[in-house]
Design an enzyme around this catalytic site. Sequence first.
Site, PDB file in Angstrom:
ATOM      1  N   ARG A 141      17.912  43.415  32.844  1.00  0.00           N
ATOM      2  CA  ARG A 141      17.407  44.794  32.800  1.00  0.00           C
ATOM      3  C   ARG A 141      16.544  45.047  31.567  1.00  0.00           C
ATOM      4  O   ARG A 141      16.509  46.177  31.049  1.00  0.00           O
ATOM      5  CB  ARG A 141      18.548  45.816  32.868  1.00  0.00           C
ATOM      6  CG  ARG A 141      19.306  45.794  34.181  1.00  0.00           C
ATOM      7  CD  ARG A 141      20.370  46.872  34.217  1.00  0.00           C
ATOM      8  NE  ARG A 141      21.209  46.746  35.396  1.00  0.00           N
ATOM      9  CZ  ARG A 141      22.450  47.190  35.500  1.00  0.00           C
ATOM     10  NH1 ARG A 141      23.002  47.814  34.470  1.00  0.00           N
ATOM     11  NH2 ARG A 141      23.152  47.025  36.607  1.00  0.00           N
ATOM     12  N   ARG A 191      15.314  51.845  31.197  1.00  0.00           N
ATOM     13  CA  ARG A 191      15.222  53.210  30.676  1.00  0.00           C
ATOM     14  C   ARG A 191      15.416  53.314  29.173  1.00  0.00           C
ATOM     15  O   ARG A 191      15.135  54.369  28.592  1.00  0.00           O
ATOM     16  CB  ARG A 191      16.252  54.093  31.397  1.00  0.00           C
ATOM     17  CG  ARG A 191      15.856  54.444  32.826  1.00  0.00           C
ATOM     18  CD  ARG A 191      16.959  55.209  33.517  1.00  0.00           C
ATOM     19  NE  ARG A 191      18.096  54.340  33.840  1.00  0.00           N
ATOM     20  CZ  ARG A 191      19.276  54.794  34.248  1.00  0.00           C
ATOM     21  NH1 ARG A 191      19.491  56.094  34.347  1.00  0.00           N
ATOM     22  NH2 ARG A 191      20.244  53.947  34.544  1.00  0.00           N
ATOM     23  N   ARG A 230       7.684  55.062  34.844  1.00  0.00           N
ATOM     24  CA  ARG A 230       8.485  55.512  35.989  1.00  0.00           C
ATOM     25  C   ARG A 230       8.111  56.940  36.373  1.00  0.00           C
ATOM     26  O   ARG A 230       8.024  57.265  37.564  1.00  0.00           O
ATOM     27  CB  ARG A 230       9.976  55.419  35.664  1.00  0.00           C
ATOM     28  CG  ARG A 230      10.850  55.902  36.810  1.00  0.00           C
ATOM     29  CD  ARG A 230      12.291  55.496  36.642  1.00  0.00           C
ATOM     30  NE  ARG A 230      13.157  56.183  37.594  1.00  0.00           N
ATOM     31  CZ  ARG A 230      14.419  55.871  37.791  1.00  0.00           C
ATOM     32  NH1 ARG A 230      14.979  54.881  37.115  1.00  0.00           N
ATOM     33  NH2 ARG A 230      15.158  56.541  38.655  1.00  0.00           N
ATOM     34  N   ASP A 235      14.620  45.509  42.901  1.00  0.00           N
ATOM     35  CA  ASP A 235      16.016  45.921  43.035  1.00  0.00           C
ATOM     36  C   ASP A 235      16.666  45.077  44.121  1.00  0.00           C
ATOM     37  O   ASP A 235      16.011  44.720  45.113  1.00  0.00           O
ATOM     38  CB  ASP A 235      16.110  47.407  43.404  1.00  0.00           C
ATOM     39  CG  ASP A 235      17.539  47.929  43.282  1.00  0.00           C
ATOM     40  OD1 ASP A 235      18.273  47.875  44.298  1.00  0.00           O
ATOM     41  OD2 ASP A 235      17.939  48.344  42.195  1.00  0.00           O
ATOM     42  N   TYR A 278      27.389  46.842  49.123  1.00  0.00           N
ATOM     43  CA  TYR A 278      26.610  48.080  49.190  1.00  0.00           C
ATOM     44  C   TYR A 278      26.307  48.474  50.633  1.00  0.00           C
ATOM     45  O   TYR A 278      26.335  49.657  50.985  1.00  0.00           O
ATOM     46  CB  TYR A 278      25.305  47.921  48.416  1.00  0.00           C
ATOM     47  CG  TYR A 278      25.462  47.936  46.922  1.00  0.00           C
ATOM     48  CD1 TYR A 278      25.514  49.133  46.213  1.00  0.00           C
ATOM     49  CD2 TYR A 278      25.556  46.748  46.198  1.00  0.00           C
ATOM     50  CE1 TYR A 278      25.654  49.155  44.837  1.00  0.00           C
ATOM     51  CE2 TYR A 278      25.696  46.754  44.815  1.00  0.00           C
ATOM     52  CZ  TYR A 278      25.747  47.959  44.144  1.00  0.00           C
ATOM     53  OH  TYR A 278      25.889  47.975  42.774  1.00  0.00           O
TER      54      TYR A 278
END
Length: 342
Positions: A23, A27, A36, A73, A150
């Site tokens: 990652r 952010r 973004r 992703d 998921y």
Amino acid sequence: MTKLLLRALAGETLPTPPIWMMRQAGRYLPEYRATRAQAGDFLSLCYNPELAAEVTLQPIRRFGFDAAILFADILLVPQALGADLWFVTGEGPRLSQIREASDLAALKPADAIHERLSPVYETIRILRRELPAETTLIGFAGAPWTVATYMVAGRGTPDQAPAHALKDTDRDTFLRLIDLITEATIAYLSRQIEAGAEVVKLFDSWAGSLKGRDFDDFAVEPARRIIAALKARHPGVPIIAFPREAGQRYIGFAKATGADCVALDNSVSAEWAAAHVQVDGCVQGNLAPQHMVTGGPELVAEAQRITRAFRGGPHIFNLGHGITPDADPDNVARMIEAVRTA
């Protein structure tokens, strides 16, 4: 071969390990947040090749990491298979659920994913043109068990209970779901390699919830199938496997799956892993991500302890999981300096 990451993956013991972070485009970086915002939302960013390439490049420019990892992703594959996918602000991903055989039957075949995923391949082509010559490009996908958790739950869950329930009550449907994801992952990673990825990584973030025979059936065997297929199609392209929180099952995982490197979470010590996992080849890891928030002398000491523990064999320095949004970029620079001066 001059790229440090590729040398470590080939089994070379280097005086200073190559460094990258899971990652690393994220952010915690103000430039990522700006890009973004320009994209509008997370999925739009994933599917915009120019902007996805830009955020992939940002941590390379800032920190000079030895590798860049494609910005995408793991849930793009289920979406390409026909699942509905959306993100809820502050809560994470949501998907349409696979609860029974009819839900599985509504999905597309594995070879139908490429039109939806073509922007990802274009991102890779852009990156191969724009990355510094010494920087390795890593592609990736989620491992079948983690992706399935998921798809069954429709969201992330703390214990993966919905997937375990389907596995235990309708094993045939669950096995067919795993098989579909496995075949789609082979196709997806193969196209990433054709587009220019020099290494690929399998993220099995929820492998630790599998026990006993289930770990063999749903963590080891799908990884073995994917790696064998990719090695047959693309000889010489190294593969990193990350069965997070595998604990004792890290031992022998590389041999069982054919992986060139095993990534380690920070629940195991570097000293233990050097004795039991690194004996089979390259390892990656495993600084606790919290040090990127707290910094200080403990960050330096831990980074150097890990570096020294793995000094006897091939090692790629990384975190034990992804860097968190509240991390301080200055701590990333401190970590890199600590590793390179250990």
